[in-house]
Scaffold this motif. Structure first.
Motif, PDB file in Angstrom:
ATOM      1  N   GLY A 211      25.475  99.693   8.139  1.00  0.00           N
ATOM      2  CA  GLY A 211      24.557  98.493   7.516  1.00  0.00           C
ATOM      3  C   GLY A 211      24.155  97.422   8.542  1.00  0.00           C
ATOM      4  N   ARG A 212      23.026  96.732   8.086  1.00  0.00           N
ATOM      5  CA  ARG A 212      22.558  95.653   8.911  1.00  0.00           C
ATOM      6  C   ARG A 212      22.991  94.285   8.584  1.00  0.00           C
ATOM      7  N   PHE A 213      23.781  93.686   9.383  1.00  0.00           N
ATOM      8  CA  PHE A 213      24.301  92.439   9.362  1.00  0.00           C
ATOM      9  C   PHE A 213      23.595  91.327   9.841  1.00  0.00           C
ATOM     10  N   LYS A 214      23.204  90.107   9.202  1.00  0.00           N
ATOM     11  CA  LYS A 214      22.384  89.019   9.697  1.00  0.00           C
ATOM     12  C   LYS A 214      23.036  87.757   9.197  1.00  0.00           C
ATOM     13  N   LEU A 215      23.243  87.009   9.934  1.00  0.00           N
ATOM     14  CA  LEU A 215      23.724  85.615   9.514  1.00  0.00           C
ATOM     15  C   LEU A 215      22.953  84.538  10.091  1.00  0.00           C
TER      16      LEU A 215
END
Length: 391
Positions: A211-215
């Motif tokens: 999955g792609r995680f962005k914060l």
């Protein structure tokens, strides 16, 4: 008046005083000896400091001083956490670089930048009670002792963050890899230009299940009460990769499915509010009729499968809801009724829009990505110290 006679006299003075050159040689030799010994002295001092951290065991392999940058770098950091009679990995890094922020010196502040290459932080479910606040203060003291200068900027490349629960059945091990984190303004006070949130953090990585995680977060680290805005996107996670987590904590497993999650939190004055929007697409539950599973397990999976089928949006083959929450940092209120309403509405009425309610997260452009890759190459060269990347 000519300078030639004075230059001749000065030359004669140096030639006739061999002791002068002797003392120059002695001082130079002493400085060289100190420079050679200093990395070993610092390494031993750091290892002694890590050895007395309650509940942990740690060491560093090498220290490299780079005086022209006003910096030193630590190679090969490894820290383990004592859990009953065993040591569990806690933190490790190929390289930690501390350097003076020269730009801030012109503003009258002595602060530092930190650059970490391939750090790995493993959080575990402890079998013994832990005071998180006390543990955090303990590590703040350690960092202050190792590098007693205020930190204003932090960058991480090739990082990894994981959570391990060895007490569950099955064992849970989930992680985010290839983390790239940039944090700036950690010691800045709010101004007219920065607004109430002078510090900025951006992070992106790859989760378990690809999955792609962005914060993205903005805050005021100097505020008396937690003050921040946080936005998080988690997209295209293969649910099958989370089966150990689902079995351990939800008592179900799946054979197919994609998971998305969107979060926003706003905190100020000791209170906070926000929401969580989970989306599950194309989910299929695994072997509900498997007789090797217990009766209660099969019944529970049948209930979960049935409910998901009822509230599923058939056009999207998707189950989704919106979970609002609010409260203070001692008590949280979750909007259960609102969660149910959104769950049913998504299945039978108006679908919930994917993504957060706010605008999309900021993203790095191609030039910034190329700069980040260049930093990785620079940091991997042991003969050079990494340069801090500033977005």
């Amino acid at each position: 008046m000519t300078l030639v006679p004075h230059l001749h006299r000065l030359r004669s003075w140096f030639l006739l005083r061999p002791r002068f050159w002797l003392w120059i040689g002695i001082i130079a030799a002493l400085l060289l000896a100190v420079r050679i010994a200093l990395p070993f002295v610092i390494r031993d001092a750091i290892n002694k400091r890590l050895a007395v951290v309650e509940g942990y065991s740690g060491k560093v392999d090498d220290i490299d001083l780079q005086l022209f940058r006003g910096a030193y770098r630590i190679d090969g950091v490894s820290i383990s956490k004592r859990e009953n009679d065993r040591l569990e990995p806690f933190f490790a890094a190929e390289l930690v670089d501390f350097s003076i922020s020269w730009g801030e010196l012109f503003h009258g502040r002595l602060v530092s930048d930190i650059f970490l290459v391939a750090p790995r932080l493993q959080l575990t479910k402890s079998t013994t009670p832990v005071d998180a606040g006390e543990e955090g203060r303990r590590w703040q003291d350690v960092i202050a002792d190792i590098f007693p200068i205020e930190i204003t900027q932090l960058e991480i490349t090739r990082g990894e963050l994981s959570f391990v629960d060895s007490t569950s059945t099955p064992r849970v091990d989930i992680s985010i890899r290839d983390l790239h984190v940039i944090t700036t303004g950690l010691r800045n006070a709010p101004t007219v230009e920065t607004g109430p949130h002078p510090a900025v953090l951006s992070a992106e990585g790859i989760t378990i299940g690809d999955g792609r995680f962005k914060l993205f977060a903005q805050g005021d680290p100097l505020a008396d009460q937690p003050t921040f805005k946080l936005k998080l996107d988690l997209q295209d996670v293969n649910l099958v990769a989370l089966n150990d987590f689902l079995e351990a904590y939800a008592n179900v497993d799946v054979s197919a499915g994609v998971f998305q999650l969107y979060v926003e939190v706003d905190a100020a004055g000791g209170a906070f509010s926000g929401y969580v929007k989970p989306f599950i697409e194309h989910v299929e539950f695994k072997n509900i009729s498997d007789e090797n599973k217990g009766l209660w397990r099969r019944m529970w999976e049948s209930i979960v499968s049935g409910v998901s089928s009822i509230v599923k949006n058939d056009d999207r083959d998707q189950v989704a809801t919106r979970v609002p929450f609010s409260g203070n940092f001692e008590k949280t209120k979750v909007g259960v009724w609102s969660t149910i309403v959104h769950l049913v509405r998504h299945g039978f009425g108006q679908p919930i829009p994917e993504g957060r309610d706010d605008e999309p997260l900021p993203t790095w452009d191609e030039k910034q990505r190329q700069a980040a890759e260049a930093e990785k190459q620079s940091a991997s060269d042991s003969s050079k110290g990494p340069k801090i990347y500033r977005p």
